[in-house]
Design a protein around this motif. Structure first.
Motif, PDB file in Angstrom:
ATOM      1  N   PHE A 107       0.861  -1.189   0.000  1.00 39.77           N
ATOM      2  CA  PHE A 107       0.000   0.000   0.000  1.00 39.77           C
ATOM      3  C   PHE A 107       0.898   1.240   0.000  1.00 39.77           C
ATOM      4  O   PHE A 107       1.577   1.518   0.998  1.00 39.77           O
ATOM      5  CB  PHE A 107      -0.903   0.020   1.229  1.00 39.77           C
ATOM      6  N   ASP A 108       0.923   1.947  -1.136  1.00 42.82           N
ATOM      7  CA  ASP A 108       1.733   3.164  -1.244  1.00 42.82           C
ATOM      8  C   ASP A 108       3.178   2.926  -0.836  1.00 42.82           C
ATOM      9  O   ASP A 108       3.795   3.734  -0.133  1.00 42.82           O
ATOM     10  CB  ASP A 108       1.132   4.282  -0.383  1.00 42.82           C
ATOM     11  N   GLY A 109       3.727   1.806  -1.251  1.00 47.80           N
ATOM     12  CA  GLY A 109       5.116   1.493  -0.970  1.00 47.80           C
ATOM     13  C   GLY A 109       5.360   0.787   0.348  1.00 47.80           C
ATOM     14  O   GLY A 109       6.468   0.314   0.594  1.00 47.80           O
ATOM     15  N   ASP A 110       4.339   0.697   1.222  1.00 52.33           N
ATOM     16  CA  ASP A 110       4.489   0.027   2.516  1.00 52.33           C
ATOM     17  C   ASP A 110       3.961  -1.399   2.424  1.00 52.33           C
ATOM     18  O   ASP A 110       2.846  -1.626   1.943  1.00 52.33           O
ATOM     19  CB  ASP A 110       3.727   0.784   3.611  1.00 52.33           C
ATOM     20  N   GLU A 111       4.766  -2.347   2.881  1.00 52.02           N
ATOM     21  CA  GLU A 111       4.367  -3.745   2.831  1.00 52.02           C
ATOM     22  C   GLU A 111       3.396  -4.081   3.965  1.00 52.02           C
ATOM     23  O   GLU A 111       3.483  -3.532   5.064  1.00 52.02           O
ATOM     24  CB  GLU A 111       5.591  -4.655   2.903  1.00 52.02           C
ATOM     25  N   ALA A 112       2.495  -4.999   3.689  1.00 54.43           N
ATOM     26  CA  ALA A 112       1.542  -5.468   4.684  1.00 54.43           C
ATOM     27  C   ALA A 112       1.178  -6.903   4.334  1.00 54.43           C
ATOM     28  O   ALA A 112       1.579  -7.441   3.295  1.00 54.43           O
ATOM     29  CB  ALA A 112       0.293  -4.588   4.707  1.00 54.43           C
ATOM     30  N   ALA A 113       0.430  -7.547   5.229  1.00 53.67           N
ATOM     31  CA  ALA A 113      -0.054  -8.901   4.992  1.00 53.67           C
ATOM     32  C   ALA A 113      -1.574  -8.879   5.101  1.00 53.67           C
ATOM     33  O   ALA A 113      -2.128  -8.318   6.051  1.00 53.67           O
ATOM     34  CB  ALA A 113       0.539  -9.872   6.010  1.00 53.67           C
ATOM     35  N   VAL A 114      -2.245  -9.486   4.134  1.00 57.20           N
ATOM     36  CA  VAL A 114      -3.713  -9.521   4.114  1.00 57.20           C
ATOM     37  C   VAL A 114      -4.161 -10.959   4.340  1.00 57.20           C
ATOM     38  O   VAL A 114      -3.842 -11.849   3.557  1.00 57.20           O
ATOM     39  CB  VAL A 114      -4.271  -8.986   2.781  1.00 57.20           C
ATOM     40  N   LYS A 115      -4.911 -11.158   5.415  1.00 55.80           N
ATOM     41  CA  LYS A 115      -5.424 -12.483   5.750  1.00 55.80           C
ATOM     42  C   LYS A 115      -6.874 -12.584   5.294  1.00 55.80           C
ATOM     43  O   LYS A 115      -7.703 -11.748   5.641  1.00 55.80           O
ATOM     44  CB  LYS A 115      -5.325 -12.713   7.262  1.00 55.80           C
ATOM     45  N   VAL A 116      -7.179 -13.629   4.533  1.00 49.42           N
ATOM     46  CA  VAL A 116      -8.532 -13.826   4.015  1.00 49.42           C
ATOM     47  C   VAL A 116      -9.255 -14.826   4.908  1.00 49.42           C
ATOM     48  O   VAL A 116      -8.792 -15.950   5.113  1.00 49.42           O
ATOM     49  CB  VAL A 116      -8.503 -14.350   2.565  1.00 49.42           C
ATOM     50  N   MET A 117     -10.396 -14.407   5.453  1.00 45.41           N
ATOM     51  CA  MET A 117     -11.196 -15.273   6.312  1.00 45.41           C
ATOM     52  C   MET A 117     -12.568 -15.437   5.673  1.00 45.41           C
ATOM     53  O   MET A 117     -13.322 -14.472   5.548  1.00 45.41           O
ATOM     54  CB  MET A 117     -11.318 -14.684   7.722  1.00 45.41           C
ATOM     55  N   THR A 118     -12.867 -16.642   5.250  1.00 44.31           N
ATOM     56  CA  THR A 118     -14.126 -16.899   4.550  1.00 44.31           C
ATOM     57  C   THR A 118     -15.182 -17.384   5.531  1.00 44.31           C
ATOM     58  O   THR A 118     -14.871 -17.968   6.569  1.00 44.31           O
ATOM     59  CB  THR A 118     -13.931 -17.965   3.466  1.00 44.31           C
ATOM     60  N   GLY A 119     -16.440 -17.139   5.175  1.00 39.34           N
ATOM     61  CA  GLY A 119     -17.533 -17.690   5.970  1.00 39.34           C
ATOM     62  C   GLY A 119     -17.952 -16.802   7.119  1.00 39.34           C
ATOM     63  O   GLY A 119     -18.206 -15.615   6.929  1.00 39.34           O
ATOM     64  N   ASP A 120     -17.981 -17.360   8.329  1.00 38.61           N
ATOM     65  CA  ASP A 120     -18.581 -16.729   9.504  1.00 38.61           C
ATOM     66  C   ASP A 120     -17.849 -15.454   9.893  1.00 38.61           C
ATOM     67  O   ASP A 120     -16.699 -15.484  10.328  1.00 38.61           O
ATOM     68  CB  ASP A 120     -18.567 -17.714  10.664  1.00 38.61           C
TER      69      ASP A 120
END
Length: 656
Positions: A374-387
């Motif tokens: 995001f705008d040069g800054d690293e991050a981690a996106v966790k995907v949680m499906t369902g509930d």
């Protein structure tokens, strides 16, 4: 001439006594029960008089110790004197967590100054450590209890009465000459500094520092006693005065190289000499927010989790508003709103761009977590499906905590029935990658001990410095992430649970939680959890012991063979003959013998105690963290280039 010289010498002695103080500050040595320090036995007898009236501070505990009578019973004081000192009646109830003045008779016993009390063990889980630091709140130490009582720490039983040496002191001759008539044993708490404590009691800070043999740049810790020299009796009004404002959650700046500093904020006491002391926000904030959340959750109906027909949807328990797909959705107010109102709400399109549309090249090790920018800054996106409620639980927990060794949650998005959580990025990957998959060059001994200390500090924080306490429930080397400096961050709070540990059943046993839904990672789950679904903080202690064994051996928790578990092997290593050779064989070959054998042995002993099959045989995380801090301190002083050949080490006192 001789008379002038003698007078000058006497004045010099008095000045030295005033400057260097009469007692050594305890710091956090009371956490290290099985090592003795002079300061842990008590304040030395150097008062002008062999006995005196001293004052203690004690925080009322409801419903056990919340009146002058019950507090007097615990501390062997007089109810009427406590009532008079606090301007209340003998039987008046005192609000919980109120600081109370307790006058006691202080006298010399051998070489130490103390007030004698007694305590009858109430539950089978009572220990020297718990009595000293929980029941008596740091007014005594586990070391002094063990020295003053004939019972071994493994032989404590319900109904047994132990002698309790309560810390107190009498003014020295130099202090008396300066007009000091009383020494108050003040219990340090969150947000305290020596400057604020001195202002609260109307004393000069230099006098306070001298009384405790402290420098202006020294750190003081919560739940430790500090002597406050007073010319007059303390008043309850002084205890009610506010201390300095709570510190910022960001790390404190380093102390100046010269001069004095007034920024002596209290740090969490898990990093004894480890260089990883952490600044926490005020306890009152945690208590207030957690109580308000519980009250709101009790009063609010269950959220409606039915998804909308298209686009983003939101459960009734999230933010008031959020922009998504260029539309604004209304979110009603409830308990979870408090948890996420400071998070950044992301649009799903932004997450797609940041993760290159959740491409496989951005997926981290086949998991549901994707690397994002995001705008040069690293991050981690966790995907949680369902509930959505499950992701809400994780959000609610992570927004309650603030610790540099726990992964930070910064934002989220809810889109078409899935929740996306945005975390800080750990560029060095997980511990399991570093140990077993060769993600980076082999970890050195110092790096391994630092990682262990970081994880211990995070778990100790969860167990002892959150309200209510939190249990991770799924600690393993996959859920320990490493930043660019290889400092550990505990992650994945999807199974974490808040527990009330102070409730007791009809038999006086401490309460615990049980579940029929036993989930976790093979090789890390404690036997009582697998067999009966029992959930206590010792569940995390067991898993932490397995992580220690992984750091020592470089082996997997599930063992090298299909039906073996790593924690089952450590007893055979540390017992019997040829322990020296067996521990060398157990250690990770990638270390190439570049480690101090004595410290490796100590760390293996700690791991063995953590994975004990019986709950009560395991240490608490506070104890484990204290032991690791000492190992880390010795490790930082160890120079591999100066290390002796391991074969020549004679300091290991065990089988050959």
């Amino acid at each position: 001439m001789k008379m002038k010289l003698l007078t000058l010498m006497v004045v010099s002695v008095l000045l030295v006594a005033a400057v260097h103080g009469q007692q050594t500050y305890l710091a956090n040595k009371q956490l290290d029960c099985y090592n003795n320090y002079n300061s842990t036995d008590g304040y030395v007898c150097n008062g002008a008089s062999p006995s005196c009236i001293s004052y203690l501070t004690f925080r009322s505990i409801s419903p056990l110790y919340n009146s002058p009578t019950s507090i007097a019973y615990l501390l062997d004081s007089t109810p009427s004197e406590i009532a008079s000192a606090n301007n209340v009646t003998d039987v008046a109830p005192i609000p919980a967590d109120t600081l109370v003045l307790v006058p006691v008779n202080c006298s010399c016993s051998g070489n130490y100054s103390q007030h004698n009390a007694s305590y009858t063990l109430k539950t089978a889980s009572d220990t020297y450590f718990g009595v000293a630091n929980n029941t008596y709140q740091g007014l005594t130490t586990c070391q002094s209890l063990m020295h003053q009582n004939p019972y071994g720490d493994r032989n404590l039983t319900v109904g047994l009465t132990m002698e309790v040496p309560v810390r107190c002191a009498c003014p020295t001759a130099a202090q008396a000459a300066a007009g000091i008539n009383y020494l108050l044993v003040y219990l340090v708490t969150w947000g305290d500094s020596t400057e604020a404590i001195a202002q609260r009691f109307g004393v000069d800070e230099s006098t306070l520092l001298a009384a405790n043999d402290l420098l202006s740049t020294d750190i003081i810790y919560p739940f430790t006693p500090l002597l406050v020299p007073l010319k007059t009796k303390p008043s309850p009004l002084q205890l009610q005065l506010p201390t300095s404002p709570p510190p910022s959650p960001s790390p404190p700046p380093p102390p100046p190289s010269g001069g004095s500093s007034n920024n002596k904020w209290v740090f969490i006491g898990v990093g004894i000499g480890a260089g990883c002391l952490l600044l926490l926000t005020a306890l009152a904030v945690f208590l207030f927010l957690s109580k308000r959340r519980r009250r709101q959750l009790r009063q609010s109906p269950k959220p409606n989790l039915r998804p909308k027909s298209s686009g983003d949807y939101t459960p009734n328990s999230l933010l008031p508003t959020i922009a998504s797909d260029d539309t604004t959705k209304s979110w009603s107010s409830s308990g979870l709103k408090i948890a996420v109102e400071s998070l950044t709400p992301y649009k799903f399109q932004d997450l797609q761009r940041a993760t290159q549309f959740f491409s496989e090249s951005n997926r981290i090790n086949g998991s549901s977590v994707f690397r994002a920018t995001f705008d040069g800054d690293e991050a981690a996106v966790k995907v949680m499906t369902g509930d959505v409620a499950l992701s809400g639980d994780e959000i609610n927990i992570l927004k309650r905590i603030n610790h540099s060794n726990i992964i930070r949650l910064s934002g989220f998005c809810v889109h078409q029935g899935n929740t996306y959580l945005v975390y800080e990025f750990a560029p060095s990957g997980s511990l399991i990658d570093c140990l077993h998959k060769g993600a980076i060059s082999p970890l050195s001994w110092k790096q391994r001990v630092q990682i262990a200390s970081d994880v211990a500090g995070a778990l100790n924080y969860l167990h002892n410095f959150t309200e209510p306490p939190l249990i991770h429930k799924n600690l393993n080397s996959s859920n320990i992430l490493l930043d660019a400096n290889l400092r550990a961050k505990v992650a994945n709070f999807g199974l974490a649970r808040a527990v009330e540990l102070d409730n007791e059943d009809e038999d006086g046993e401490q309460g615990f939680q049980q579940t029929r839904h036993v989930v976790g990672t093979r090789g890390y789950m404690a036997p009582e959890y697998i067999e009966n679904g029992v959930i206590t903080p010792k569940l995390d202690v067991f898993a932490f012991g397995v992580v220690l064994l992984e750091l020592l051996s470089g082996r997997r928790a599930s063992g090298d063979e299909e039906h073996t578990l790593l924690y089952e092997s450590i007893s055979g290593v540390l017992e019997g003959d040829d322990v020296r050779d067996k521990i060398k064989e157990f250690m990770d070959p990638s270390l190439k013998s570049e480690y101090p054998l004595d410290l490796a042995f100590s760390m293996a002993q700690l791991a063995k105690s953590c994975v004990a099959l019986q709950i009560n045989s395991r240490p608490t995380m506070a104890q484990a963290s204290g032991t690791l801090s000492k190992i880390l301190s010795s490790t930082l002083d160890w120079d591999p280039s100066d290390a002796e050949d391991l074969r020549d080490s004679r300091s290991l006192n065990y089988g050959r």
